[in-house]
Motif scaffolding. Structure first.
Motif, PDB file in Angstrom:
ATOM      1  N   ASP A  60       0.670  -1.181   0.049  1.00  0.00           N
ATOM      2  CA  ASP A  60       0.101   0.087   0.140  1.00  0.00           C
ATOM      3  C   ASP A  60       1.048   1.243   0.028  1.00  0.00           C
ATOM      4  O   ASP A  60       2.157   1.191  -0.411  1.00  0.00           O
ATOM      5  N   GLN A  61       0.290   2.469   0.422  1.00  0.00           N
ATOM      6  CA  GLN A  61       1.248   3.672   0.587  1.00  0.00           C
ATOM      7  C   GLN A  61       2.474   3.775   1.045  1.00  0.00           C
ATOM      8  O   GLN A  61       3.293   4.370   0.689  1.00  0.00           O
ATOM      9  N   LYS A  62       2.408   2.736   2.097  1.00  0.00           N
ATOM     10  CA  LYS A  62       3.851   2.526   3.232  1.00  0.00           C
ATOM     11  C   LYS A  62       4.815   2.047   2.181  1.00  0.00           C
ATOM     12  O   LYS A  62       5.925   2.478   2.475  1.00  0.00           O
ATOM     13  N   CYS A  63       4.615   1.357   1.059  1.00  0.00           N
ATOM     14  CA  CYS A  63       5.463   0.910  -0.069  1.00  0.00           C
ATOM     15  C   CYS A  63       6.323   2.090  -0.587  1.00  0.00           C
ATOM     16  O   CYS A  63       7.419   2.339  -0.713  1.00  0.00           O
ATOM     17  N   TYR A  64       5.408   3.021  -1.012  1.00  0.00           N
ATOM     18  CA  TYR A  64       5.593   4.338  -1.529  1.00  0.00           C
ATOM     19  C   TYR A  64       6.768   5.048  -0.600  1.00  0.00           C
ATOM     20  O   TYR A  64       7.895   5.685  -0.964  1.00  0.00           O
ATOM     21  N   ASP A  65       6.081   4.959   0.553  1.00  0.00           N
ATOM     22  CA  ASP A  65       6.994   5.893   1.561  1.00  0.00           C
ATOM     23  C   ASP A  65       8.316   5.190   1.754  1.00  0.00           C
ATOM     24  O   ASP A  65       9.268   6.003   2.094  1.00  0.00           O
ATOM     25  N   ALA A  66       8.206   3.893   1.795  1.00  0.00           N
ATOM     26  CA  ALA A  66       9.754   3.345   2.039  1.00  0.00           C
ATOM     27  C   ALA A  66      10.557   3.620   1.024  1.00  0.00           C
ATOM     28  O   ALA A  66      11.851   3.700   1.278  1.00  0.00           O
ATOM     29  N   ALA A  67      10.065   3.647  -0.310  1.00  0.00           N
ATOM     30  CA  ALA A  67      10.658   3.857  -1.355  1.00  0.00           C
ATOM     31  C   ALA A  67      11.469   5.290  -1.353  1.00  0.00           C
ATOM     32  O   ALA A  67      12.700   5.630  -1.710  1.00  0.00           O
ATOM     33  N   ALA A  68      10.569   6.234  -0.854  1.00  0.00           N
ATOM     34  CA  ALA A  68      11.098   7.547  -0.963  1.00  0.00           C
ATOM     35  C   ALA A  68      12.094   7.911   0.135  1.00  0.00           C
ATOM     36  O   ALA A  68      12.970   8.506  -0.043  1.00  0.00           O
ATOM     37  N   GLU A  69      11.836   7.113   1.329  1.00  0.00           N
ATOM     38  CA  GLU A  69      12.861   7.077   2.314  1.00  0.00           C
ATOM     39  C   GLU A  69      14.306   6.689   1.790  1.00  0.00           C
ATOM     40  O   GLU A  69      15.353   7.157   2.082  1.00  0.00           O
ATOM     41  N   LEU A  70      14.163   5.547   1.172  1.00  0.00           N
ATOM     42  CA  LEU A  70      15.520   4.994   0.558  1.00  0.00           C
ATOM     43  C   LEU A  70      16.124   5.920  -0.329  1.00  0.00           C
ATOM     44  O   LEU A  70      17.232   6.092  -0.413  1.00  0.00           O
ATOM     45  N   ALA A  71      15.510   6.521  -1.201  1.00  0.00           N
ATOM     46  CA  ALA A  71      15.621   7.518  -2.166  1.00  0.00           C
ATOM     47  C   ALA A  71      16.436   8.777  -1.577  1.00  0.00           C
ATOM     48  O   ALA A  71      17.365   9.381  -1.814  1.00  0.00           O
ATOM     49  N   GLU A  72      15.811   9.066  -0.421  1.00  0.00           N
ATOM     50  CA  GLU A  72      16.569  10.171   0.459  1.00  0.00           C
ATOM     51  C   GLU A  72      17.555   9.643   1.255  1.00  0.00           C
ATOM     52  O   GLU A  72      18.421  10.757   1.662  1.00  0.00           O
ATOM     53  N   GLU A  73      17.799   8.626   1.472  1.00  0.00           N
ATOM     54  CA  GLU A  73      18.834   8.074   2.028  1.00  0.00           C
ATOM     55  C   GLU A  73      20.166   7.911   1.249  1.00  0.00           C
ATOM     56  O   GLU A  73      21.169   7.436   1.514  1.00  0.00           O
ATOM     57  N   GLY A  74      19.832   7.906  -0.044  1.00  0.00           N
ATOM     58  CA  GLY A  74      20.995   8.084  -1.077  1.00  0.00           C
ATOM     59  C   GLY A  74      20.908   6.796  -1.955  1.00  0.00           C
ATOM     60  O   GLY A  74      22.098   6.612  -2.601  1.00  0.00           O
ATOM     61  N   CYS A  75      19.967   5.906  -1.825  1.00  0.00           N
ATOM     62  CA  CYS A  75      19.994   4.714  -2.629  1.00  0.00           C
ATOM     63  C   CYS A  75      19.703   5.089  -4.095  1.00  0.00           C
ATOM     64  O   CYS A  75      18.987   5.787  -4.752  1.00  0.00           O
ATOM     65  N   ASN A  76      20.771   4.468  -4.924  1.00  0.00           N
ATOM     66  CA  ASN A  76      20.701   4.713  -6.289  1.00  0.00           C
ATOM     67  C   ASN A  76      19.833   3.683  -6.943  1.00  0.00           C
ATOM     68  O   ASN A  76      19.453   4.195  -8.004  1.00  0.00           O
ATOM     69  N   ILE A  77      19.592   2.475  -6.359  1.00  0.00           N
ATOM     70  CA  ILE A  77      18.823   1.359  -6.969  1.00  0.00           C
ATOM     71  C   ILE A  77      18.022   0.873  -5.818  1.00  0.00           C
ATOM     72  O   ILE A  77      18.251   0.841  -4.913  1.00  0.00           O
ATOM     73  N   ILE A  78      16.680   0.706  -6.055  1.00  0.00           N
ATOM     74  CA  ILE A  78      15.626   0.187  -5.189  1.00  0.00           C
ATOM     75  C   ILE A  78      15.118  -0.716  -5.570  1.00  0.00           C
ATOM     76  O   ILE A  78      14.493  -0.755  -6.803  1.00  0.00           O
ATOM     77  N   PHE A  79      14.840  -2.120  -4.962  1.00  0.00           N
ATOM     78  CA  PHE A  79      14.140  -3.327  -5.435  1.00  0.00           C
ATOM     79  C   PHE A  79      13.062  -3.458  -4.389  1.00  0.00           C
ATOM     80  O   PHE A  79      13.400  -3.352  -3.238  1.00  0.00           O
ATOM     81  N   ALA A  80      11.962  -4.197  -4.833  1.00  0.00           N
ATOM     82  CA  ALA A  80      11.058  -4.717  -4.136  1.00  0.00           C
ATOM     83  C   ALA A  80      10.731  -6.198  -4.378  1.00  0.00           C
ATOM     84  O   ALA A  80      10.894  -6.557  -5.598  1.00  0.00           O
ATOM     85  N   ASP A  81      10.555  -6.988  -3.573  1.00  0.00           N
ATOM     86  CA  ASP A  81      10.127  -8.441  -3.771  1.00  0.00           C
ATOM     87  C   ASP A  81       8.817  -8.666  -3.946  1.00  0.00           C
ATOM     88  O   ASP A  81       8.333  -9.989  -4.097  1.00  0.00           O
ATOM     89  N   SER A  82       7.680  -7.564  -4.011  1.00  0.00           N
ATOM     90  CA  SER A  82       6.309  -8.165  -3.864  1.00  0.00           C
ATOM     91  C   SER A  82       6.023  -7.773  -5.078  1.00  0.00           C
ATOM     92  O   SER A  82       5.981  -6.521  -5.546  1.00  0.00           O
ATOM     93  N   PHE A  83       5.041  -8.423  -6.088  1.00  0.00           N
ATOM     94  CA  PHE A  83       4.289  -8.049  -7.122  1.00  0.00           C
ATOM     95  C   PHE A  83       3.233  -6.781  -6.612  1.00  0.00           C
ATOM     96  O   PHE A  83       3.310  -5.683  -7.485  1.00  0.00           O
ATOM     97  N   GLY A  84       2.624  -7.160  -5.656  1.00  0.00           N
ATOM     98  CA  GLY A  84       1.850  -5.842  -5.049  1.00  0.00           C
ATOM     99  C   GLY A  84       2.558  -4.502  -4.730  1.00  0.00           C
ATOM    100  O   GLY A  84       2.045  -3.361  -4.722  1.00  0.00           O
ATOM    101  N   HIS A  85       3.782  -4.541  -4.885  1.00  0.00           N
ATOM    102  CA  HIS A  85       4.688  -3.299  -4.632  1.00  0.00           C
ATOM    103  C   HIS A  85       4.918  -2.424  -5.725  1.00  0.00           C
ATOM    104  O   HIS A  85       5.179  -1.264  -5.894  1.00  0.00           O
ATOM    105  N   GLU A  86       4.689  -3.258  -6.929  1.00  0.00           N
ATOM    106  CA  GLU A  86       4.721  -2.456  -8.043  1.00  0.00           C
ATOM    107  C   GLU A  86       4.289  -1.134  -8.426  1.00  0.00           C
ATOM    108  O   GLU A  86       5.091  -0.204  -8.922  1.00  0.00           O
TER     109      GLU A  86
END
Length: 128
Positions: free
Chosen positions: A97-123
């Motif tokens: 759900d929206q928490k996935c978007y929030d987690a991805a945004a946090e990772l980007a803010e932490e400086g992650c160049n690449i972000i992977f998710a392991d669930s099809f529902g995160h797409e």
């Protein structure tokens, strides 16, 4: 079917990360000038790897065998690339759900160049 697709995507991710960290060895018949160029290439790769930071979003934690396999593969791929523990971040128990978007945004803010998710529902949230 979703598990098979997710597993295939994870395998592609592992192979892609492993392939990025390996440099080809020069052939024995190459001229010495080519050998000098080949010795410079790993230094460029090492510099690029030192600037790399990878984020991973997992649906569950280590108690899920499915996610544990992804975590182990991700960690092995990162170590194979020469990344230390400060260069990869795991976000666990992230719902589809929206928490996935929030987690991805946090990772980007932490400086992650690449972000992977392991669930099809995160797409859809990863695409956003």
């Amino acid at each position: 079917m979703k598990k098979i697709v997710a597993l295939l995507m994870a395998l592609c991710m592992v192979f892609a990360l492993c392939a990025c960290g390996q440099s080809a060895a020069p052939a024995a018949t190459e001229a010495p000038a080519a050998d000098a160029a080949a010795t410079e290439a790993p230094a460029a790769d090492a510099t690029a790897a030192s600037d790399l930071k990878v984020g991973f979003i997992f649906l569950h934690d280590e108690n899920s065998t499915y996610d544990l396999n992804f975590m182990n593969a991700a960690e092995a791929a990162c170590k194979n690339l020469g990344l230390d523990e400060s260069q990869y971040v795991f976000k666990k128990n992230i719902p589809e759900d929206q928490k996935c978007y929030d987690a991805a945004a946090e990772l980007a803010e932490e400086g992650c160049n690449i972000i992977f998710a392991d669930s099809f529902g995160h797409e859809p949230f990863m695409i956003d």
